[in-house]
Design an enzyme around this catalytic site. Structure first.
Site, PDB file in Angstrom:
ATOM      1  N   ARG A  36      -8.027   6.553   2.001  1.00 46.65           N
ATOM      2  CA  ARG A  36      -8.359   7.698   1.153  1.00 46.65           C
ATOM      3  C   ARG A  36      -8.813   8.903   1.969  1.00 46.65           C
ATOM      4  NH1 ARG A  36     -11.322   4.822  -4.111  1.00 46.65           N
ATOM      5  NH2 ARG A  36      -9.359   4.224  -5.126  1.00 46.65           N
ATOM      6  N   LYS A 198      -4.064  -9.218 -16.301  1.00 49.59           N
ATOM      7  CA  LYS A 198      -4.188  -9.273 -17.759  1.00 49.59           C
ATOM      8  C   LYS A 198      -3.336  -8.251 -18.497  1.00 49.59           C
ATOM      9  CE  LYS A 198      -8.996 -10.889 -17.544  1.00 49.59           C
ATOM     10  NZ  LYS A 198     -10.395 -10.618 -17.953  1.00 49.59           N
ATOM     11  N   GLY A 352      -4.046   0.812  -6.487  1.00 55.67           N
ATOM     12  CA  GLY A 352      -4.546  -0.565  -6.487  1.00 55.67           C
ATOM     13  C   GLY A 352      -3.889  -1.485  -5.469  1.00 55.67           C
ATOM     14  N   GLY A 375      -7.676   3.525 -12.129  1.00 54.51           N
ATOM     15  CA  GLY A 375      -7.782   3.801 -13.561  1.00 54.51           C
ATOM     16  C   GLY A 375      -7.133   5.116 -13.944  1.00 54.51           C
TER      17      GLY A 375
END
Length: 395
Positions: A36, A198, A352, A375
């Protein structure tokens, strides 16, 4: 209208507030992955080369107690940034007050300072109006290059933008162009690859992509909820019982809309959640009651590779298996290689574990864009308006 980017600003001699995303992983005060920081270098270098006085700031982790502040300082980040820039980066261990104000007052054109973790201020995540106004008072212009926080209205992005002319940094601009482009007007065929644990984490993304994608390839732990919805055995594999009906509805909705959902045809099975456990690869119709699937199999990698061949846009979010275990990372690696080898195609990774896989495998340069947002990427793919982007000035 299009958003302003940093090149639309006249920055020479100006105090430029720069919101970056230096929320890097650390262990015992040592940075374990500086991706980052590296990602922010093009914007930082542009500002420095054009004579701006750069006042950089970021959050780092969650800060809820005084004890958290002892391990969440950006000092180590300032030191690493200095190494990467090959020039001094003054670190100011404060988020407001005389020390910070004096450091800014004496900052030379083409120089940079980094001040302390924005979350040391309780009002940061609440978008405290007074805090945003104070930080804005420290600069003449605001450049937001922190896409990873764009889905949150905080004092350090939306709060400051309320008071200053605001532009996107180069990294933010790429996120808007590539991920925003998937939502607005993708080149077709558009193929989405979704993984992760999920279904519940990706409901909004799946529903959005059903309306936009030509094909959706599903792997990872979430595949078992879809397989169960088709009446297949899943053994002890990860399963969201309360989402089986939803998975069935999504399959039906996709069929009705003409968007094909492609599920794995084989899986790597084991009886223990361990990298060293004995495993076998079998059809999704042949999962034993005592077995759990931890990766997609070779036939599925081949199937997914075939589905990708004619794509003009590919967006990938989420690993195909338990990627952190080497013996169950083959599916993720295979899909990564298949995407990296595509020609004449916009290839986008939505942050991610997928991003980590591409970078670790050395394929980063073969993707059109690797998102720095987790997110934020998901919410942007859902078609949501992100506060941090909305707050950027229009051209």
């Amino acid at each position: 209208m299009a958003k302003k980017i940093v090149t639309d600003l006249t920055v020479s001699g100006k105090r430029v507030l720069l919101r970056v995303d230096f929320n890097v992983p650390m262990k015992d005060g040592v940075i374990t992955n500086d991706n980052r920081i590296v990602a922010a270098l093009p914007t930082i270098n542009y500002l420095l080369d054009n004579g701006a006085k750069v006042i950089a700031f970021s959050h780092l982790g969650k800060v809820k107690t005084a004890e958290d502040k002892k391990t969440k300082s950006l000092k180590a980040v300032a030191e690493r940034l200095s190494e990467l820039l090959e020039k001094p980066v003054k670190f100011v261990a404060a988020t407001r007050g005389a020390e910070l104000e004096n450091a800014i007052a004496t900052l030379q054109d083409g120089a940079i300072l980094l001040f302390e973790n924005t979350r040391f201020e309780a009002g940061e995540t609440k978008n405290d109006e007074a805090l945003g106004a104070y930080w804005a008072s420290l600069g003449d212009l605001f450049v937001n290059d922190a896409f990873g926080t764009a889905h949150r209205a905080h004092a350090s992005n939306v709060g400051i933008a309320t008071h200053l002319e605001t532009a996107a940094g180069f990294l933010m601009e790429r996120e808007i162009r590539f991920i925003g482009g998937v939502v607005a007007a993708p080149k077709r065929p558009l193929v989405a690859i979704l993984g992760g644990a999920k279904v519940s984490d990706k409901i909004g993304v799946i529903e959005s992509l059903i309306d936009k994608a030509d094909k959706i390839l599903i792997g990872g732990g979430m595949m078992f909820t879809f397989l169960k919805a088709q009446g297949k055995p899943v053994g002890k594999s990860l399963l969201e019982e309360d989402k089986i009906a939803l998975a069935s509805a999504l399959l039906g909705k996709a069929a009705a809309r003409g968007a094909e959902i492609v599920l794995p045809v084989d899986v790597v099975l084991t009886k223990e959640f361990s990298n060293d456990a004995a495993s076998r690869t079998a059809s999704v119709d042949d999962i034993g009651a005592a077995e759990m699937g931890l990766d997609i199999g070779e036939r599925t990698v081949a199937l997914f590779s075939e589905q990708l061949k004619n794509a003009r846009t590919v967006v990938w979010n989420g690993p195909m298996g338990v990627f952190e275990m080497a013996n169950f990372a083959t599916g993720t690696i295979g899909v990564c290689k298949a995407i990296a080898q595509l020609d004449n195609c916009d290839t986008i990774i939505g942050g991610g574990d997928s991003a980590a896989a591409a970078i670790d495998l050395g394929f980063a340069d073969q993707f059109s864009h690797i998102s720095t947002g987790g997110g934020a990427s998901l919410e942007y793919l859902e078609g949501k308006q992100l506060p941090g982007i909305v707050a950027i000035s229009e051209k």
